[in-house]
Design a protein around this motif. Structure first.
Motif, PDB file in Angstrom:
ATOM      1  N   ASP A 301      87.002  20.782  54.024  1.00  0.00           N
ATOM      2  CA  ASP A 301      88.097  19.708  54.306  1.00  0.00           C
ATOM      3  C   ASP A 301      89.865  20.300  52.667  1.00  0.00           C
ATOM      4  OD1 ASP A 301      90.966  19.618  55.449  1.00  0.00           O
ATOM      5  OD2 ASP A 301      90.166  17.767  56.786  1.00  0.00           O
ATOM      6  N   GLU A 302      90.143  21.759  53.301  1.00  0.00           N
ATOM      7  CA  GLU A 302      90.961  21.523  51.956  1.00  0.00           C
ATOM      8  C   GLU A 302      91.818  19.974  51.739  1.00  0.00           C
ATOM      9  OE1 GLU A 302      93.430  24.626  51.340  1.00  0.00           O
ATOM     10  OE2 GLU A 302      92.878  24.985  53.717  1.00  0.00           O
ATOM     11  N   GLU A 303      91.970  19.196  52.665  1.00  0.00           N
ATOM     12  CA  GLU A 303      93.116  18.601  52.537  1.00  0.00           C
ATOM     13  C   GLU A 303      91.913  16.992  52.340  1.00  0.00           C
ATOM     14  OE1 GLU A 303      96.354  18.482  53.682  1.00  0.00           O
ATOM     15  OE2 GLU A 303      95.979  20.194  54.021  1.00  0.00           O
ATOM     16  N   ASP A 304      91.284  17.352  51.966  1.00  0.00           N
ATOM     17  CA  ASP A 304      90.530  16.304  51.770  1.00  0.00           C
ATOM     18  C   ASP A 304      90.783  15.770  49.823  1.00  0.00           C
ATOM     19  OD1 ASP A 304      88.836  15.178  53.406  1.00  0.00           O
ATOM     20  OD2 ASP A 304      87.032  16.792  52.568  1.00  0.00           O
ATOM     21  N   LYS A 305      90.626  14.969  49.365  1.00  0.00           N
ATOM     22  CA  LYS A 305      91.321  14.306  47.841  1.00  0.00           C
ATOM     23  C   LYS A 305      89.271  14.395  47.329  1.00  0.00           C
ATOM     24  CE  LYS A 305      94.638  11.779  48.505  1.00  0.00           C
ATOM     25  NZ  LYS A 305      95.132  11.691  50.296  1.00  0.00           N
ATOM     26  N   VAL A 306      89.380  15.047  45.575  1.00  0.00           N
ATOM     27  CA  VAL A 306      88.737  15.615  45.225  1.00  0.00           C
ATOM     28  C   VAL A 306      88.336  15.304  44.008  1.00  0.00           C
ATOM     29  CG1 VAL A 306      87.018  17.423  44.020  1.00  0.00           C
ATOM     30  CG2 VAL A 306      88.162  17.672  46.921  1.00  0.00           C
ATOM     31  N   ILE A 307      87.276  13.936  42.723  1.00  0.00           N
ATOM     32  CA  ILE A 307      87.463  14.132  41.548  1.00  0.00           C
ATOM     33  C   ILE A 307      86.060  14.608  41.320  1.00  0.00           C
ATOM     34  CG2 ILE A 307      87.129  11.566  41.845  1.00  0.00           C
ATOM     35  CD1 ILE A 307      88.875  11.171  39.310  1.00  0.00           C
ATOM     36  N   ALA A 308      85.963  14.764  39.289  1.00  0.00           N
ATOM     37  CA  ALA A 308      84.566  14.951  39.749  1.00  0.00           C
ATOM     38  C   ALA A 308      84.549  14.087  38.630  1.00  0.00           C
ATOM     39  CB  ALA A 308      84.199  16.347  38.974  1.00  0.00           C
ATOM     40  N   PHE A 309      82.955  13.863  37.901  1.00  0.00           N
ATOM     41  CA  PHE A 309      82.421  13.401  36.516  1.00  0.00           C
ATOM     42  C   PHE A 309      81.518  13.653  35.298  1.00  0.00           C
ATOM     43  CE2 PHE A 309      85.822   9.188  38.275  1.00  0.00           C
ATOM     44  CZ  PHE A 309      86.533   9.891  36.768  1.00  0.00           C
ATOM     45  N   GLY A 310      80.951  13.917  34.969  1.00  0.00           N
ATOM     46  CA  GLY A 310      80.104  15.266  34.423  1.00  0.00           C
ATOM     47  C   GLY A 310      79.113  15.531  35.912  1.00  0.00           C
ATOM     48  N   ASP A 311      78.454  14.892  36.540  1.00  0.00           N
ATOM     49  CA  ASP A 311      77.534  16.202  37.633  1.00  0.00           C
ATOM     50  C   ASP A 311      77.658  15.355  38.406  1.00  0.00           C
ATOM     51  OD1 ASP A 311      76.012  13.418  37.246  1.00  0.00           O
ATOM     52  OD2 ASP A 311      73.937  14.553  37.356  1.00  0.00           O
ATOM     53  N   THR A 312      78.971  14.540  38.796  1.00  0.00           N
ATOM     54  CA  THR A 312      78.605  13.931  39.977  1.00  0.00           C
ATOM     55  C   THR A 312      80.378  14.623  40.948  1.00  0.00           C
ATOM     56  OG1 THR A 312      77.780  12.269  39.660  1.00  0.00           O
ATOM     57  CG2 THR A 312      78.966  12.125  41.506  1.00  0.00           C
ATOM     58  N   MET A 313      80.866  15.215  41.969  1.00  0.00           N
ATOM     59  CA  MET A 313      81.975  15.460  42.714  1.00  0.00           C
ATOM     60  C   MET A 313      81.965  14.295  43.815  1.00  0.00           C
ATOM     61  SD  MET A 313      83.123  19.356  43.697  1.00  0.00           S
ATOM     62  CE  MET A 313      82.735  19.666  42.138  1.00  0.00           C
ATOM     63  N   TYR A 314      83.401  13.825  43.623  1.00  0.00           N
ATOM     64  CA  TYR A 314      83.280  12.803  45.033  1.00  0.00           C
ATOM     65  C   TYR A 314      84.828  13.515  45.526  1.00  0.00           C
ATOM     66  CZ  TYR A 314      81.546   9.320  41.383  1.00  0.00           C
ATOM     67  OH  TYR A 314      80.798   8.409  40.530  1.00  0.00           O
ATOM     68  N   ILE A 315      84.159  13.714  47.356  1.00  0.00           N
ATOM     69  CA  ILE A 315      85.188  14.322  47.682  1.00  0.00           C
ATOM     70  C   ILE A 315      85.563  13.826  49.231  1.00  0.00           C
ATOM     71  CG2 ILE A 315      84.938  16.619  49.361  1.00  0.00           C
ATOM     72  CD1 ILE A 315      83.180  17.728  47.840  1.00  0.00           C
ATOM     73  N   ASN A 316      86.449  12.759  48.976  1.00  0.00           N
ATOM     74  CA  ASN A 316      86.921  12.588  50.245  1.00  0.00           C
ATOM     75  C   ASN A 316      86.333  11.276  49.928  1.00  0.00           C
ATOM     76  OD1 ASN A 316      89.073  11.877  52.117  1.00  0.00           O
ATOM     77  ND2 ASN A 316      87.994  12.297  53.510  1.00  0.00           N
ATOM     78  N   ASP A 317      85.189  10.541  50.601  1.00  0.00           N
ATOM     79  CA  ASP A 317      84.060   9.292  51.723  1.00  0.00           C
ATOM     80  C   ASP A 317      82.828   9.291  51.333  1.00  0.00           C
ATOM     81  OD1 ASP A 317      83.363  11.126  53.547  1.00  0.00           O
ATOM     82  OD2 ASP A 317      83.595   9.629  55.200  1.00  0.00           O
ATOM     83  N   GLU A 318      82.443  10.748  50.161  1.00  0.00           N
ATOM     84  CA  GLU A 318      81.069  10.778  49.597  1.00  0.00           C
ATOM     85  C   GLU A 318      80.698  12.120  48.395  1.00  0.00           C
ATOM     86  OE1 GLU A 318      79.908  13.706  52.766  1.00  0.00           O
ATOM     87  OE2 GLU A 318      80.500  15.998  52.089  1.00  0.00           O
TER      88      GLU A 318
END
Length: 323
Positions: A301-318
């Motif tokens: 969902d493009e409303e989700d907040k996303v942040i990535a570090f290295g090989d890990t991507m955090y998307i909202n609650d996962e």
């Protein structure tokens, strides 16, 4: 006449919406998401991490079990110490409170020296041991900023301060004198520094409109409308607003590029290869040599907040680990 105006307005609105175009790849694969849950949704984020709605935070070390003090948000994690702010007039370094009298937007700690960027575009160095301000400089106020504000960077005996008006202020960590003022972007409205790193002794810095490389006394500068920027080894990867994914060397020479028509990239990450999260529910995967690519269907969902570090991507609650 009133009904006619309403009808005309509706036709114009429908025509505008119908012309909006989206990234629609022809051949896609099923993505083995294998995601893991986070304890709470992401409420806010910066270049160095994110704050969760339950008070925990995400950093380059992963999801922390530590809860921030009520009303505080995450800034950075350095030398095992958590830096957070109340976005008003105080920061905490673990449990140590520092009254700043202005909102701190970025911070880095090294050897008890705290380097800060404030919302009024002042920069400062603060000694945690005796509670003294070692250095403070006021710069031109910036009225509009990209929220991916880069944090100061300690480089040998220097402190690199990214500013909200598109500069890097180089300060001696010995006598706290300004040694150099590097202009990254003096033109655009949203020109705060969103990326600051040192790769192979070369300074890489970017605003949302420009990127520079400074190494061996040589300055390289390129103009891009940036969605995201990461480094892997000595390679720099850029995602642009017009759907390009570009690989450069540390001198910003373009090594490879791919164009995805109408793609809107949210975040880049690197496992064994490059990944780009696209807004319409796709994950683009490009091999390190840029010779092969795969496009996966990816629930997002493009409303989700996303942040990535290295090989890990955090998307909202996962989060997902990318191979």
């Amino acid at each position: 006449m009133k009904h006619l105006l309403i009808l005309i307005s509706a036709i114009v609105l429908f025509s505008a919406c119908s012309k909006k175009q989206y990234f629609e790849p022809e051949d896609t694969l099923s993505f083995n998401k294998n995601s893991k849950s986070i304890s709470s949704d992401i409420s806010s984020f910066n270049r160095d991490g994110a704050t969760l709605e339950n008070g925990q935070f995400i950093s380059s070390k992963g999801v922390s079990n530590i809860k921030l003090s009520e009303g505080f948000t995450f800034l950075n994690l350095n030398e095992g110490k958590v830096i957070s702010t109340n976005i008003k007039d105080k920061i905490l370094v673990d449990s140590k409170e520092i009254v700043t009298n202005t909102a701190v937007v970025a911070a880095t700690l090294k050897d008890d020296i705290l380097a800060l960027v404030n919302s009024d575009n002042s920069i400062m160095a603060y000694d945690l041991r005796d509670g003294k301000i070692l250095f403070k400089e006021y710069l031109s106020k910036s009225l509009a900023n990209d929220n991916r504000i880069a944090a100061p960077y300690f480089m040998s005996n220097l402190i690199l301060f990214p500013t909200l008006d598109g500069k890097i202020i180089v300060v001696s960590a010995q006598n706290y004198k300004i040694l150099r003022n590097i202009i990254v972007d003096a033109d655009s409205q949203f020109n705060n520094i969103i990326y600051l790193n040192v790769v192979n002794d070369t300074l890489i810095a970017a605003s949302s409109k420009k990127i520079i490389s400074v190494g061996d006394g040589v300055l390289h500068i390129k103009e891009y409308d940036l969605r995201d920027i990461i480094s892997h080894g000595t390679d720099i990867y850029l995602a642009t607003i017009d759907g390009q994914i570009i690989k450069t060397d540390i001198s910003l020479n373009v090594m490879d590029r791919k164009k995805y028509k109408f793609a809107k990239i949210y975040a880049l990450a690197f496992g064994d290869s490059l990944y780009a999260l696209e807004s319409q529910g796709y994950m683009i995967n490009i091999s390190e040599d840029f010779k092969t690519e795969k496009i996966y269907d990816f629930s997002f969902d493009e409303e989700d907040k996303v942040i990535a570090f290295g090989d890990t991507m955090y998307i909202n609650d996962e989060y997902i680990k990318l191979k």
